[in-house]
Design an enzyme around this catalytic site. Sequence first.
Site, PDB file in Angstrom:
ATOM      1  N   HIS B 128      33.071  67.555  80.233  1.00  0.00           N
ATOM      2  CA  HIS B 128      33.770  67.836  81.491  1.00  0.00           C
ATOM      3  C   HIS B 128      35.157  68.392  81.132  1.00  0.00           C
ATOM      4  O   HIS B 128      35.712  68.070  80.085  1.00  0.00           O
ATOM      5  CB  HIS B 128      33.904  66.513  82.251  1.00  0.00           C
ATOM      6  CG  HIS B 128      34.459  66.612  83.638  1.00  0.00           C
ATOM      7  ND1 HIS B 128      35.803  66.767  83.887  1.00  0.00           N
ATOM      8  CD2 HIS B 128      33.855  66.548  84.846  1.00  0.00           C
ATOM      9  CE1 HIS B 128      35.997  66.794  85.204  1.00  0.00           C
ATOM     10  NE2 HIS B 128      34.830  66.673  85.810  1.00  0.00           N
ATOM     11  N   ASP B 205      34.314  59.568  76.894  1.00  0.00           N
ATOM     12  CA  ASP B 205      34.536  59.715  78.332  1.00  0.00           C
ATOM     13  C   ASP B 205      33.408  58.983  79.054  1.00  0.00           C
ATOM     14  O   ASP B 205      32.264  59.426  79.034  1.00  0.00           O
ATOM     15  CB  ASP B 205      34.538  61.215  78.679  1.00  0.00           C
ATOM     16  CG  ASP B 205      34.569  61.475  80.171  1.00  0.00           C
ATOM     17  OD1 ASP B 205      34.684  60.510  80.961  1.00  0.00           O
ATOM     18  OD2 ASP B 205      34.476  62.659  80.560  1.00  0.00           O
ATOM     19  N   GLN B 208      30.980  59.053  83.778  1.00  0.00           N
ATOM     20  CA  GLN B 208      29.610  59.049  84.280  1.00  0.00           C
ATOM     21  C   GLN B 208      28.788  57.908  83.677  1.00  0.00           C
ATOM     22  O   GLN B 208      27.883  57.382  84.322  1.00  0.00           O
ATOM     23  CB  GLN B 208      28.912  60.380  83.957  1.00  0.00           C
ATOM     24  CG  GLN B 208      29.531  61.599  84.606  1.00  0.00           C
ATOM     25  CD  GLN B 208      29.305  61.638  86.101  1.00  0.00           C
ATOM     26  OE1 GLN B 208      28.310  61.132  86.613  1.00  0.00           O
ATOM     27  NE2 GLN B 208      30.224  62.251  86.819  1.00  0.00           N
ATOM     28  N   LYS B 231      33.983  56.268  90.832  1.00  0.00           N
ATOM     29  CA  LYS B 231      32.552  56.447  90.575  1.00  0.00           C
ATOM     30  C   LYS B 231      31.865  55.091  90.374  1.00  0.00           C
ATOM     31  O   LYS B 231      30.672  55.021  90.092  1.00  0.00           O
ATOM     32  CB  LYS B 231      32.342  57.336  89.349  1.00  0.00           C
ATOM     33  CG  LYS B 231      32.911  58.755  89.506  1.00  0.00           C
ATOM     34  CD  LYS B 231      32.454  59.652  88.384  1.00  0.00           C
ATOM     35  CE  LYS B 231      33.399  60.805  88.091  1.00  0.00           C
ATOM     36  NZ  LYS B 231      33.531  61.821  89.124  1.00  0.00           N
ATOM     37  N   CYS B 372      32.950  71.345  86.853  1.00  0.00           N
ATOM     38  CA  CYS B 372      34.038  71.193  85.883  1.00  0.00           C
ATOM     39  C   CYS B 372      33.480  71.146  84.461  1.00  0.00           C
ATOM     40  O   CYS B 372      33.939  70.350  83.631  1.00  0.00           O
ATOM     41  CB  CYS B 372      34.882  69.941  86.168  1.00  0.00           C
ATOM     42  SG  CYS B 372      35.610  69.959  87.800  1.00  0.00           S
TER      43      CYS B 372
END
Lengths: 141, 415
Positions: B128, B205, B208, B231, B372
């Site tokens: 991302h 990261d 997600q 999220k 993104c």
Amino acid sequence: MDELYRDQILEHYKRPHNFGVVEAADLEYEDTNPFCGDEQHVTIKLGEDDRVAEVAFEGKGCAISTAATSLLTDELVGMTRDELLRLPKEYVLELLGIDISATRMKCAMLGLKIVKSAALGKPAEWEDEGEAGNPAEAAAF
Amino acid sequence: MTVTAGAFPIERVREQFPLLEREINGTPVAYLDSGASSQRVLASIEAVDDYERRHHSNVHRGSHTLSGEATEAYEGARGIVARHIGATDPREVIFVRNATEALNLVARAWGDANVGAGDRILLTEMEHHSNVVPWQQLAERVGAAVDWAPIDDDGLLDLDALRALLERGPKVLAITHVSNVLGTENPLAEISAMAHDAGALVVADGAQGAPKQPLDVAALGVDFYTITGHKLYAPTGIGALWGRLDLLRAMPPFLGGGSMIRKVTREGTTYADVPARFEAGTPAIAQAIGMGAAIAWLDAELGMEAVRDHERAIADHTLARLPEVPGLKIFGPPPGPERLGPVSFEIDGIHAHDVSEILDRHGVAVRAGHHCAQVLMERLGVAATARASFGVYTTTEEIDRLVDGLEDARRVFGL
């Protein structure tokens, strides 16, 4: 008939007019819709009278952005650079003849913004959302 | 609700999400955009409401009752996050605005101090922008070079190529846990071991990945891991950076201001220990409490094993049904242990924007665009995709509505 995806819009999406590249162009510009990454590239050849003699565009886009630029480029031959810069966003909206929501306005205006940038030779400082935009300001560059 | 083996208590889960009662264009919303932002769980909404109505004050500042209550709730949320991700020490959890800020914090505070001219930074093609741009900025500041670990045609990270790039000796590997486009879960434990053997730190990261599965940062072997609240069924404006305590303690501050100091004099400032060193200014107290409440709800009522099983079941159903739509192409791996949501796709002859527009008429919310992830879009050879992403409340019936909506899109476009 679909309100947004009218036959005319779908026709221009599937078989866009003026699709391609003008050889030995005098004006050209490429830009993206930052929202989705769609790209269009506009090339313009000027005649001896400095009016648009030939125009073409290429790129990937949605039905709205493709149809808008297809319809717009049909109208540009014979215009001066100054006239290109003075085109208001309503010009494109009238060509489209459909209601464009706020979320799709950037799609509808992508081609016009690129045409203006090509005429300026640099990114057009032109707000394509919300207000009508001020073509006089753009022309003042 | 209790944690039960077997059937996922989907109806009871959905009752905990007030927004799912919304209708869009006359039909109940089928919210398939949780990868962009999930809906809020009642436990989080109520925790924020209770805090705002009854307990608000600034944290770490007063000796009065309300400041004490606010501090206790804020630090309590830190403890919940720490336990949830398997951190041994809550001081390793830094509250930030979102995963983007967490990654910027590492690239600035750790990166500026540890990456220099001629050094290498290794990214993957599926990152991302939040895990690309801060590293490009770092590379530009210090004169480092950026390498890109490629994916294969199935959308899996090419581990052999990764190993070869690690042999160039990068200082850091920045990698997503789960791709926000492909739904690929990267084998972080294996990758971390490879990276550490090569002398690189691993910054993961988890924007997600964290909402989809149990987490144990020690088992993953990473050095930094980032999560974002919105999220995870919690408010916007709050996320967390987890980092190894020794690394965090060796890092200079990111932002200067109140709360992050030990002592300020005219001559200069000495800084507080972690986590305060990285939490300058009044933090997002209510949002942190909201994130803590959402995570506590996930852990107490569902358990992340069940959440992962549900995510995989919905992804599998989507991967099974979408190919029924003629001209539809799916991006990302086939069903398998490394395949979660989201599911990104394109339909021949209909742009993703138009797909999304027509689905909205059916109350189906998906994202259309580059997500993104423009480096990945270039690798896939597309400008935009449509993406269905899932949450704990997603049902197979909603996926069926997605398929029906796509059939309608083909009809509108005369296909």
